[in-house]
Design an enzyme around this catalytic site. Structure first.
Site, mmCIF file in Angstrom:
data_model
loop_
_atom_site.group_PDB
_atom_site.id
_atom_site.type_symbol
_atom_site.label_atom_id
_atom_site.label_comp_id
_atom_site.label_asym_id
_atom_site.label_seq_id
_atom_site.Cartn_x
_atom_site.Cartn_y
_atom_site.Cartn_z
ATOM 1 N N SER A 176 0.828 -1.198 0.000
ATOM 2 C CA SER A 176 0.000 0.000 0.000
ATOM 3 C C SER A 176 0.869 1.258 0.000
ATOM 4 O O SER A 176 1.637 1.481 -0.934
ATOM 5 C CB SER A 176 -0.957 -0.049 1.192
ATOM 6 O OG SER A 176 -1.937 0.949 1.105
ATOM 7 N N ASP B 296 -9.737 -4.007 -4.841
ATOM 8 C CA ASP B 296 -9.067 -2.906 -4.163
ATOM 9 C C ASP B 296 -9.420 -1.587 -4.841
ATOM 10 O O ASP B 296 -9.296 -1.472 -6.061
ATOM 11 C CB ASP B 296 -7.553 -3.156 -4.234
ATOM 12 C CG ASP B 296 -6.724 -2.106 -3.544
ATOM 13 O OD1 ASP B 296 -7.282 -1.123 -3.017
ATOM 14 O OD2 ASP B 296 -5.494 -2.281 -3.513
ATOM 15 N N HIS C 250 -7.714 -5.146 -0.694
ATOM 16 C CA HIS C 250 -6.573 -4.389 -0.195
ATOM 17 C C HIS C 250 -6.303 -4.823 1.254
ATOM 18 O O HIS C 250 -7.219 -4.957 2.049
ATOM 19 C CB HIS C 250 -6.921 -2.898 -0.223
ATOM 20 C CG HIS C 250 -5.767 -1.992 0.073
ATOM 21 N ND1 HIS C 250 -5.002 -1.431 -0.933
ATOM 22 C CD2 HIS C 250 -5.254 -1.544 1.230
ATOM 23 C CE1 HIS C 250 -4.062 -0.671 -0.397
ATOM 24 N NE2 HIS C 250 -4.197 -0.724 0.930
#
Length: 317
Positions: free
Chosen positions: A164, A256, A286
Site C-alpha cells: 500500500s 481494491d 486491499h
C-alpha cells in the site's frame, strides 16, 4: 456501494467482509488519530497469522534527515553468506502502521525468501507530512546499503518491498537509488497494491471504495494528512523514469479501490521495457497480506509472490 454479487469474491473474503460490515464500525477517519493507530494494530493481532520463528530479530536504528529512524532486522539464519536484503516499508496510508503492525508479515518474508529483511519505521503524517516518509525511507535504504558491518551480514543489493503506502515508498526509493546510486544497487523491487498516481477517476475507486475494507473516507483522511504534492514523482512515482526500473514483482488485489493505480504503473513499466512479473490476486481485498488468519487464501497469495521473487532472483544469478 457496489453490490459484491457483481464481482468475484472468494468465499473466505466474503466471510471476512460480512463480519466487518456487520459490525457497523465507524470509518477509521472518525476514530481519532491514536485510536485509529491502535485499531489498526489490534486488527492485525486478531486477523493476522502468527509470526514465524527466526534466528535473528533485532531492533536497531540509523541516522535520518530529522531524527534516528527505528529499524528491525529479520533473518532466518544467524550466519549468512553475502547477498541481497529486503528493505521493507509498511503500509497504512502514511498515517498508521509501524514495525509491530507488520511484524508477522516481515517474519514470513524472511522465512520464505531466506534473505535478511530490514523493516523501516518512517515518520508518519499528519505530524510529519510529505516528504518526511520518502525522505526517511531513502535515507534508511542508503544506510542499509553502506552498513553491512553493523547489520552483521554482507549486503550486496537491495530489494525495496512494501504494501500500500509502503508499496508507493518502495517504488519511490527504487527510483531515487537508480537515479543516484547507493553503496549497493537495487536488484529488484516488490510493490504490493501500491498507490502510484494521483488520478481520481479510476474505475476501481468507483467500484470498491465502500464495503471492501479500504473505503473512501479513510483514503480521503489519509490524503489530507499526508499532503502529497500533485505531479511530484516522490509522492506519485508514475511521474518518474521507468526505463531504468530494475526487475519488478508488482501485485494488485482485484477488489481494491486503488487496484487501477497499480495497473497503470505496471503498464508504464511494460511500455518502458522493464522486466515485470504482474500478479493480480482475484477476488480479494486491499490489505490481504495482513489478514492471513482471517483470510486463509491470502497465504496462498503470499506464496505466489514469493515464487515470483525467487524467479527473478534466480534470473539475477
Amino acid at each position: 456501494m457496489t453490490d459484491q454479487a457483481t464481482h468475484y469474491v472468494r468465499p473466505d473474503v466474503q466471510a471476512f467482509l460480512g463480519f466487518l460490515n456487520a459490525t457497523a464500525a465507524p470509518p477509521m477517519s472518525e476514530l481519532g488519530l491514536e485510536a485509529a493507530r491502535a485499531s489498526y494494530l489490534a486488527m492485525g493481532q486478531l486477523a493476522e497469522a502468527a509470526p514465524r520463528d527466526l534466528a535473528v530479530i533485532r531492533d536497531l536504528s540509523c541516522p535520518g534527515p530529522a531524527c534516528d529512524i527505528p529499524l528491525r532486522l529479520y533473518d532466518a539464519r544467524a550466519d549468512r553468506e553475502a547477498g541481497p536484503a529486503v528493505v521493507f516499508f509498511h503500509g497504512g496510508g502514511f498515517v498508521i502502521g509501524d514495525l509491530d503492525s507488520h511484524h508477522s508479515l516481515c517474519t514470513e518474508i524472511a522465512a520464505e525468501i531466506d534473505l535478511p529483511v530490514i523493516a523501516v519505521d518512517y515518520r508518519l503524517a499528519p505530524e510529519h507530512p510529505f516528504p518526511a516518509a520518502p525522505d526517511d525511507c531513502e535515507a534508511a535504504a542508503r544506510w542499509i546499503a553502506a552498513n553491512s558491518a553493523t547489520l552483521g551480514r554482507e549486503i550486496t543489493g537491495l530489494i525495496p518491498m512494501g504494501d500500500s503506502a509502503g508499496g508507493n515508498l518502495a517504488i519511490v526509493v527504487t527510483q531515487a537509488l537508480v537515479e543516484q546510486p547507493a553503496a549497493v544497487p537495487v536488484v529488484m523491487q516488490v510493490p504490493i497494491y501500491p498507490l502510484s498516481d494521483d488520478r481520481p477517476d479510476h474505475d476501481s475507486f468507483a467500484h470498491f471504495a465502500e464495503g471492501f475494507l479500504l473505503d473512501a473516507p479513510t483514503m480521503q483522511w489519509f490524503a489530507q494528512a499526508y499532503q502529497a504534492v500533485t505531479g511530484d514523482k516522490r509522492a506519485y512515482p508514475i511521474y518518474g523514469e521507468h526505463s531504468t526500473t530494475p526487475p519488478t514483482v508488482l501485485v494488485t488485489a482485484g477488489l481494491d479501490p486503488i487496484r487501477d493505480s497499480g495497473r497503470v504503473y505496471g503498464a508504464e513499466l511494460i511500455r518502458a521495457g522493464a522486466e515485470v512479473v504482474f500478479l493480480e490476486m482475484k477476488g480479494t481485498i486491499h490489505g490481504f497480506t495482513q489478514v492471513r488468519k482471517a483470510i486463509p487464501s491470502a497465504q496462498e497469495d503470499m506464496q505466489s509472490i514469493f515464487k515470483a521473487m525467487r524467479l527473478l532472483l534466480e534470473r539475477l544469478r
